[in-house]
Design an enzyme around this catalytic site. Sequence first.
Site, short mmCIF file in Angstrom:
data_model
loop_
_atom_site.label_atom_id
_atom_site.label_comp_id
_atom_site.label_asym_id
_atom_site.label_seq_id
_atom_site.Cartn_x
_atom_site.Cartn_y
_atom_site.Cartn_z
N LYS B 78 0.85 -1.19 0.00
CA LYS B 78 0.00 0.00 0.00
C LYS B 78 0.89 1.24 0.00
O LYS B 78 1.97 1.23 0.62
CB LYS B 78 -0.86 -0.04 1.27
CG LYS B 78 -1.91 1.03 1.39
CD LYS B 78 -2.73 0.75 2.64
CE LYS B 78 -3.80 1.79 2.84
NZ LYS B 78 -4.56 1.55 4.08
N SER B 226 -9.41 1.29 3.57
CA SER B 226 -8.69 2.12 2.63
C SER B 226 -7.64 1.36 1.82
O SER B 226 -7.05 1.93 0.91
CB SER B 226 -7.98 3.26 3.39
OG SER B 226 -7.16 2.71 4.39
N SER B 250 -9.41 -1.13 7.69
CA SER B 250 -8.94 -0.81 6.35
C SER B 250 -8.29 -1.93 5.57
O SER B 250 -7.97 -1.75 4.41
CB SER B 250 -7.96 0.36 6.42
OG SER B 250 -8.65 1.51 6.85
#
Lengths: 544, 346
Positions: B78, B226, B250
Amino acid sequence: MASVVWKMLPLRNPCKFCAKFHRPSQDVFARHARRMSKKASSKSDWQSVVGLEIHAQINTASKLFSGASTKFGAPINSQVAPFDAALPGTLPVLNKDCVEAGVLTALALGCRINQVSKFDRKHYFYADLPAGYQITQQRQPLACDGQVNYVHVTSGAGQTSTAEMRTCRLIQLQLEQDSGKSLHDHLDKQSLIDLNRAGVGLMEVVTQPDLRDGEDAASFVKEVQLLLRTIGTCDGKMQEGSLRVDANISIHKAGEPWGVRTEVKNINSVRNVSKAIDFEIQRQIGVLENGGQIEKETRSFDAESNETVQMRDKEKLLDYRFMPEPNLPPLHVYSSGNVPPGTGAGSNVVLETVQRRLPDLPGTIRDKLQHKYDVPLLSATLLVTEEGLLDIFESLMADGSRDLKTLLNVLLNDYIGVLHEHDCTAAECPIRVQSLGEVCDLLASRDISQSTLQKLLPLLFEHPEVGAVEMVDRENWRQIRDRELIEKVINEVLSNPKVMKKLQKGGARGLNAVMGPVQQALDRRADPQIVTEIVENIYKNLSK
Amino acid sequence: MASLTLKETLVRLRDGRLNARELCERCLARANKLSSLNMYISRTERGARQQAERADQCLHKSGQEAKKALEGIPVAFKDNLCTRDAPTTCASRMLLDYRPPYDATMVSRMLDSGAVLVGKTNLDEFAMGSGSTDSIVGPVKNPWTLLFQKTPHRYRFRANQSGCCQLETSPKLSEDEVKVRRRGLHTSASRLSQSSTVLEPADQSGSGLQRLSFEDDSDWLVTGGSSGGSAAAVASGTALVAFGSDTGGSTRNPASYCGVVGLKPTYGLLSRHGLIPLVNSMDVPGIVTKTVEDAAIVLNTVAGHDVQDSTTVTDPYQPVQLDDRFSLEGVHIGIPKVKYSSSCCL
């Protein structure tokens, strides 16, 4: 009038009471000083209260939360770890040496160590604080309470000084980060930031408002400097910025509640501690006596004008938004009884381990000097303060035969004078300890005079390989102590009727009339004590 | 190859049925083709090829020395985990050009285990979101979108700009549209303009595969967030494991939306050094894989105390061992009784 020794005040120090340059005699000046100080204190019975916040840079190889070096004087921005520059994703890692230094300092200051202490974030915006917050210990500091017994030296009228012991209590000692340095370039209208200092460990020592005035505070700071240097946790150099002092000052009339306090920052030497505080006290007195009010503000000390000035942009009370530092677990200082077993043992801070590192503190050494050798407090203070002097003193007193007063006189007046002139420490001074011993013995036995001593030491500095006795003989400086010879010369001098007349008049003039020619005849090496003795005898016999 | 699990891939890499370089190329090509899904913010094609090359050399060494745990496995991170080889933007203009001078501990531990970094995945800006829709490079589109669009439903759920679900009756699809959508997830469709950043534009996959695209801008499903990019990367087969972060779901949220496994380790187990924080006392790096066993393998590789993160547990890490004969017998599953408001769709 008693025999007065005329002494001149050096031109650059005006009378501190009436600001005039006097050249009176010592006694006259002493009376003047006493009169003036009485006037000053009766004019306003204001009492001043001073508390200090001392920030001492921890003398470790790396910073408090990162591995960057703390060496002084490195090229700009060359000692900045990613965490110090607040690069995203970096985390603080506590430096064990810094914690041990904090614990050692707290022990030396007589504090109570908190077994658990916590770190907090103190938020404010400034270019030299990359993260936007400083990691400090607001809720639970490393250590609480404690006190410092320090020597307060009052410089009296003329050359006299007195020393007394005073105490100042402490509130707490905490660990925190230092910020970077900003250099404001007014010409190009830019500020340049050097982050070498950002993240260096600081021990903040907060005192109770026990101090009274500038001199008091300066003495206290000197003692703290000495303590820190002795235990090795900080080099205490205010000029280099490794020790910084902020003062909180307020005044009130006796019996009334304490007044509003102001904070004074930007003090960069011990002398300026005294000047800044004294100026601020006088300023506050002036404001209040003119019907004004003291604002709770932060002022900056301007070293050039010796005044405190308002800091330009810091008027409002800042909300620091204190919050616990989430990236650091609570700090434990274990005692050897309750160290948790298992991994991580090497990174545990154990109280007893640190305690073993405590050396003899200055207070203890001063006490020892006073009790073992009967050294007066002021001399003991000087012996402890000047680096290396104590060792010389102890080795010269080792065989127990030396006269204390002479030794102290030589070491603390003339020897220190030579060190300061050549800007070196006792360790760097080439004069051998043995030579110093010989010098003391010569002086004690009156083989050399005080004035010869002042010539001898510098010469020994230049030629350390020559022993003191050898040097004295070489320069032919030995005092003539042969009574018969001196008597003979005196009688020769007195054969001059003019001189005899002056002697018959008596007094100091008479003595000087004989002393002059005698010294001339004897190459200025006659022992004045013996001459005086003989002349006074003769005078007595004359008047019979 | 895309549907293999990490465990299966490891076996095939070790016994030679697969080689790391080929695996890497396939993943990179797929990522390129699926660039309209907006899973990646940046792809490290050259670096990946070098790492795959090295992995192949290590795999083919016949010596007795221990092989690295994840030799040759493609991994995506990420974009809030710092990497030296790629910009770390957190999907924000604030860090658009930021190249960290260091690797996050998760990144360095994975690379030290032989993994191959294929790219940095898309996310909600600074991990603030649960849809992966608020990113400066655009939202991440769920790879399963296309599969669902294969069958024209009477009622369809469409994502609007902010990622909210809205009930909508579907218009009748034209025959062409149906044809296109019938082809399924892993084949190409008509062109679209959006594509993610590629670091080395010279290295196009160029094997005649067309880029996947959508009919119109709103015709897609969210990945959740996310860490939507990471979940989509694993779901679409462009990486065999991806790291996200989890503060309030997330990693688990997008894993659920993308049909893959998302693991949120206990706070203090994995190092946060290099993870750009959202909430320092709650953030953890998350692991996204196709199966639970894969997640356990990766967890065992990266877990353990890190000196650079003072909030990691100092006790020695006990590796996870999954029971082969797993059964739900005796397991109690709690389902909270939640009251739903009448206006919400389900």
